[in-house]
Design a protein around this motif. Structure first.
Motif, PDB file in Angstrom:
ATOM      1  N   VAL A 657       0.853  -1.405   0.034  1.00  0.00           N
ATOM      2  CA  VAL A 657       0.084  -0.018  -0.191  1.00  0.00           C
ATOM      3  C   VAL A 657       0.754   1.506  -0.123  1.00  0.00           C
ATOM      4  O   VAL A 657       2.171   1.131   0.060  1.00  0.00           O
ATOM      5  N   ASP A 658       0.246   2.338  -0.263  1.00  0.00           N
ATOM      6  CA  ASP A 658       0.869   3.753   0.055  1.00  0.00           C
ATOM      7  C   ASP A 658       1.131   4.066   1.218  1.00  0.00           C
ATOM      8  O   ASP A 658       2.199   4.538   1.675  1.00  0.00           O
ATOM      9  N   LEU A 659       0.188   4.188   2.062  1.00  0.00           N
ATOM     10  CA  LEU A 659       0.126   4.683   3.397  1.00  0.00           C
ATOM     11  C   LEU A 659      -0.044   3.539   4.360  1.00  0.00           C
ATOM     12  O   LEU A 659      -0.888   2.441   4.294  1.00  0.00           O
ATOM     13  N   LEU A 660       0.578   3.528   5.512  1.00  0.00           N
ATOM     14  CA  LEU A 660       0.677   2.436   6.651  1.00  0.00           C
ATOM     15  C   LEU A 660       0.301   3.205   7.891  1.00  0.00           C
ATOM     16  O   LEU A 660       1.187   3.947   8.299  1.00  0.00           O
ATOM     17  N   LYS A 661      -0.858   2.661   8.505  1.00  0.00           N
ATOM     18  CA  LYS A 661      -1.202   3.278   9.853  1.00  0.00           C
ATOM     19  C   LYS A 661      -0.045   2.169  10.714  1.00  0.00           C
ATOM     20  O   LYS A 661      -0.370   1.128  10.859  1.00  0.00           O
ATOM     21  N   VAL A 662       0.874   2.611  11.273  1.00  0.00           N
ATOM     22  CA  VAL A 662       1.830   1.858  11.986  1.00  0.00           C
ATOM     23  C   VAL A 662       1.236   1.354  13.194  1.00  0.00           C
ATOM     24  O   VAL A 662       0.757   1.873  14.083  1.00  0.00           O
ATOM     25  N   ALA A 663       1.456   0.076  13.481  1.00  0.00           N
ATOM     26  CA  ALA A 663       0.861  -0.936  14.397  1.00  0.00           C
ATOM     27  C   ALA A 663       1.284  -0.482  15.641  1.00  0.00           C
ATOM     28  O   ALA A 663       2.279  -0.201  15.909  1.00  0.00           O
ATOM     29  N   HIS A 664       0.317  -0.493  16.569  1.00  0.00           N
ATOM     30  CA  HIS A 664       0.640  -0.557  18.131  1.00  0.00           C
ATOM     31  C   HIS A 664       1.323   0.752  18.658  1.00  0.00           C
ATOM     32  O   HIS A 664       2.350   0.611  19.189  1.00  0.00           O
ATOM     33  N   HIS A 665       1.093   2.002  17.830  1.00  0.00           N
ATOM     34  CA  HIS A 665       1.666   2.939  18.264  1.00  0.00           C
ATOM     35  C   HIS A 665       3.233   3.092  18.210  1.00  0.00           C
ATOM     36  O   HIS A 665       3.835   3.923  18.678  1.00  0.00           O
ATOM     37  N   GLY A 666       3.843   2.285  17.095  1.00  0.00           N
ATOM     38  CA  GLY A 666       5.116   2.270  16.761  1.00  0.00           C
ATOM     39  C   GLY A 666       5.819   1.295  17.667  1.00  0.00           C
ATOM     40  O   GLY A 666       7.138   1.403  18.086  1.00  0.00           O
ATOM     41  N   SER A 667       5.098   0.489  18.391  1.00  0.00           N
ATOM     42  CA  SER A 667       5.987  -0.364  19.505  1.00  0.00           C
ATOM     43  C   SER A 667       6.985  -1.215  18.682  1.00  0.00           C
ATOM     44  O   SER A 667       6.849  -1.710  17.627  1.00  0.00           O
TER      45      SER A 667
END
Length: 749
Positions: A657-667
């Motif tokens: 994908v183009d955009l990623l909502k980084v999982a677990h607040h960047g953990s």
């Protein structure tokens, strides 16, 4: 009305219009209103008509000159922006600390230019106030300045003496106040970076948000305390007052000279001078002089702090005039004066607050009545704690200030908890114009000898606002992604091209409220449109905390839930609200596809066979792929390494994908190298709370994203993030900047 006040109004209005780069129709409308006022001034006011005509011509000329000055500055700024966009390197003075993977702001350091800059840093560190050379960055010009992405920073010059002093004072406040340092720094040195979203919301609902930034109130209290000290110490009156003026001036300069503080310092100086010279003058005259001083820098006319400061003080003067007509004395008279001051300052600033914050506090009059005496004692105490030599003495004075900090916060919490005490509003430009005229009429009615016609006109303005029809939601033809700043939690709102909303998660809850009520509902209502679908990724409190409030208020037609059962009161409340409000609830099924207005939403996980053996809700997070045209987005909840591995084995073809909502607040438990390699995002979006206790986001994860060629945007640094696409190109709106997202990642320098 003193001539100097009329001149100040003409200069400020002309400068603001010129700087705004507004359309010709708006300028024509403003000029028409000014013309009507000037004609009325010549015809209706008593006195020699020729003398009035000359004064009117002078005011019209002053307005025209101010309009030209503002327009010229706007043209110069546009030229600087265009030049900066084509440059290969930039000299920037930083307003906040810059770190790799972070986002810093500043100003172009070249003489003659006033261009705001936002920098997505890839390599380099620098402290606030320093000048850096920015290289190897991709530049684009947005609505509010220049954005430099994938930037490499090189030190150019250290911070100035004032910036070094400010940094040292900030560090000293951290040591002396500990957990209360965020609020203390906001009240002392205009540093609001340490304020949590829930604290801001609490003070906004209480009508006390103006207390959280340095304004005329803070400077005026310090000045009054200094004069009181001069009298108590029996110092020579003249020397003491001059010394107080100098101390106030140095303090305002040291905190960066915000426009509202400069206005208050100028007013304090003018009033002190009239008393020393024993030449009383109209409060409107000193008010006008103080308002004009910051406009030596004409761009100040667009500064919200200055606008709130001058509007609020106009309300105070009008309240004083009105209170003098009352026959009440003693405590009744004092109470009446305070109530009038609160009512008129609230009325004067309400249009600005509604336009910029989308919220009006109905309890502001009473809350300010309670907070005023606390701040009057607290502010000088904080000032002494800042100036105290040595940390031991500083901590002693800071400890004395803590009960008052607690009392101020208690007033805010009590006022914010009043049912219906705050109203969410979404005014149009036309309604804000009507509201501004109405506020002006209220002020005039309060000071006019014949107040009846002015009050009737103000009532007519209120009636227009009350019965104005709602503006229908218009189709934009674009998909919008709003990563809402809800602190340590997730709330991602998708807006379809037809204006309908899909909400994924609803942030957290706390003892006195939740993110749904304080942030999400006002945000969506302000922009209009119905909530078509609510998706819960998993039942942890930082994702489900505001869900019940959202469902109760917005009533989504569809509710999708990973259905990982958890003994959570917030999760139970969400299920009860979904059942009560009639939304169609169902469990997430991998492969299910929902289409809304041309936007395709495909659920990739969780799978029931996978979740059957789990005890961690994070690994059962809903994974949602969003597509519009050729553009795509992946929402991952709090997925950890195990679920990422499952996705690589079962849905790898859907991960790019183009955009990623980084999982677990960047953990560090998520965003594995193999997963990022499969996703290959151009942009990583991190929803995370400022200074959270979990240490999110992980520096290793931020480095992996940067190495993958992704620009990282974080809500703890930038607030709410907005991405838009027409199906072909993504556009980001970040920190007031708008810029297109390139198709290929830049190589690491």
């Amino acid at each position: 009305m003193p001539l100097v006040l009329q001149a100040a109004l003409a200069w400020a209005a002309g400068t603001a219009l010129g700087l705004s780069r507004v359309q010709a129709g708006v300028v024509f409308g403003a000029a028409l209103l000014l013309g009507v006022w000037l004609v009325w001034r010549v015809i209706a006011l008593p006195g020699d008509r020729m003398e009035r005509l000359e004064g009117t011509a002078g005011l019209a000329l002053l307005f025209a000159v101010a309009l030209g000055v503002g327009a010229d500055l706007a043209r110069r700024d546009a030229h600087c922006e265009a030049t900066a966009r084509t440059a290969r390197s930039w000299r920037v003075q930083l307003r906040r600390e810059a770190v790799p993977g972070g986002f810093a702001t500043g100003l172009i350091a070249d003489a003659g230019c006033h261009v705001r800059v936002a920098i997505a840093v890839r390599v380099g560190n620098a402290v606030a106030g320093s000048v850096v050379r920015v290289t190897r960055a991709e530049a684009s010009v947005g609505e509010r300045g220049l954005l430099l992405r994938d930037a490499v920073l090189e030190p150019a010059s250290p911070p100035s003496a004032l910036h070094r002093w400010r940094n040292r004072v900030s560090a000293a406040i951290d040591r002396r106040f500990g957990a209360d340092a965020g609020l203390a720094k906001a009240l002392l040195i205009a540093d609001t970076d340490g304020l949590t979203p829930d604290l801001r919301d609490r003070y906004a609902d209480a009508g006390l948000v103006h207390i959280l930034s340095i304004s005329g109130l803070h400077v005026g209290i310090i000045g009054a305390a200094l004069l009181l000290f001069v009298e108590a110490a029996r110092l020579p009156a003249t020397a003491g007052r001059i010394g107080a003026v100098l101390v106030v001036g140095i303090y305002v300069l040291a905190i960066g000279a915000p426009a509202a503080a400069v206005r208050s310092a100028a007013l304090f100086t003018a009033v002190t001078a009239t008393r020393l010279l024993q030449r009383p003058t109209s409060p409107w005259a000193t008010y006008a002089i103080a308002a004009l001083v910051p406009l030596a820098q004409p761009r100040t006319a667009l500064d919200l702090g200055w606008q709130l400061s001058v509007s609020g003080y106009a309300g105070l003067i009008a309240a004083g005039r009105l209170a003098r007509r009352s026959r009440w004395t003693g405590w009744r008279g004092a109470l009446l004066r305070e109530l009038m001051a609160g009512a008129l300052t609230t009325a004067a600033t309400a249009p600005l607050v509604a336009w910029h914050f989308g919220r009006l506090s109905l309890v502001a009059i009473v809350s300010n009545l309670g907070a005023g005496p606390v701040v009057a004692v607290l502010q000088p105490t904080l000032f002494l704690a800042m100036l105290a030599p040595g940390d031991a003495l500083g901590r002693f004075v800071a400890d004395a200030a803590r009960p008052m900090l607690r009392a101020l916060d208690a007033v805010a919490a009590l006022a914010a908890a009043v049912p219906g005490g705050a109203v969410d509003v979404a005014p149009t430009l036309a309604m804000v114009t009507v509201a501004s005229c109405t506020a002006a009429l209220v002020i005039v009615a309060a000071v006019a000898r014949h107040w009846g016609p002015w009050a009737i006109a103000a009532g007519a303005g209120i009636a227009v606002m009350a019965w104005a029809p709602d503006v229908p939601t218009r189709s934009t033809g674009r998909l919008e992604v709003h990563v809402l700043d809800v602190g340590q939690g997730d709330a991602i709102a998708l807006r379809t091209p037809a204006g309908r909303w899909v909400l994924v998660d609803a942030g957290r809850s706390w003892s006195s409220g939740d993110a749904g009520r304080t942030t999400i509902i006002p945000y969506l209502r302000r922009r209009g449109g119905v909530l078509a679908l609510f998706v819960l990724t998993h039942p942890h409190a930082d994702h489900v905390g505001g869900a019940a409030s959202v469902i109760e208020a917005l009533r989504p037609a569809l509710v999708r839930d990973a259905a990982f059962v958890a003994a959570s009161p917030a999760y139970a409340a969400m299920l009860a609200s979904a059942r009560r409000r009639g939304g169609q609830w169902s469990r997430v099924v991998p492969g299910e596809r929902v289409s809304l207005d041309g936007v395709a939403l495909t659920f990739l996980a969780p799978d029931s066979a996978w979740t059957a053996g789990l005890d961690d809700p994070n690994e059962a997070s809903t994974i949602l792929r969003v597509e519009y045209g050729a553009r795509s987005l992946l929402l991952t909840g709090d997925a950890e390494a195990g679920l990422e591995q499952w996705l690589l084995g079962h849905a790898i073809e859907q991960l790019d994908v183009d955009l990623l909502k980084v999982a677990h607040h960047g953990s560090s438990t998520s965003s594995t190298p193999a997963f990022l390699d499969a996703v290959s995002p151009r942009l990583g979006l991190v929803s995370v709370g400022r200074d959270n206790s979990y240490g999110h986001p992980s520096p290793d994860v931020m480095r992996r994203l940067l190495d993958a060629g992704a620009t990282v945007l974080r809500t703890d640094q930038l607030g709410t993030l907005v991405l838009r696409t027409d199906g072909q190109v993504w556009e980001a709106e970040v920190a007031g900047q708008r810029w297109p997202l390139r198709d290929e990642p830049a190589p690491l320098p």
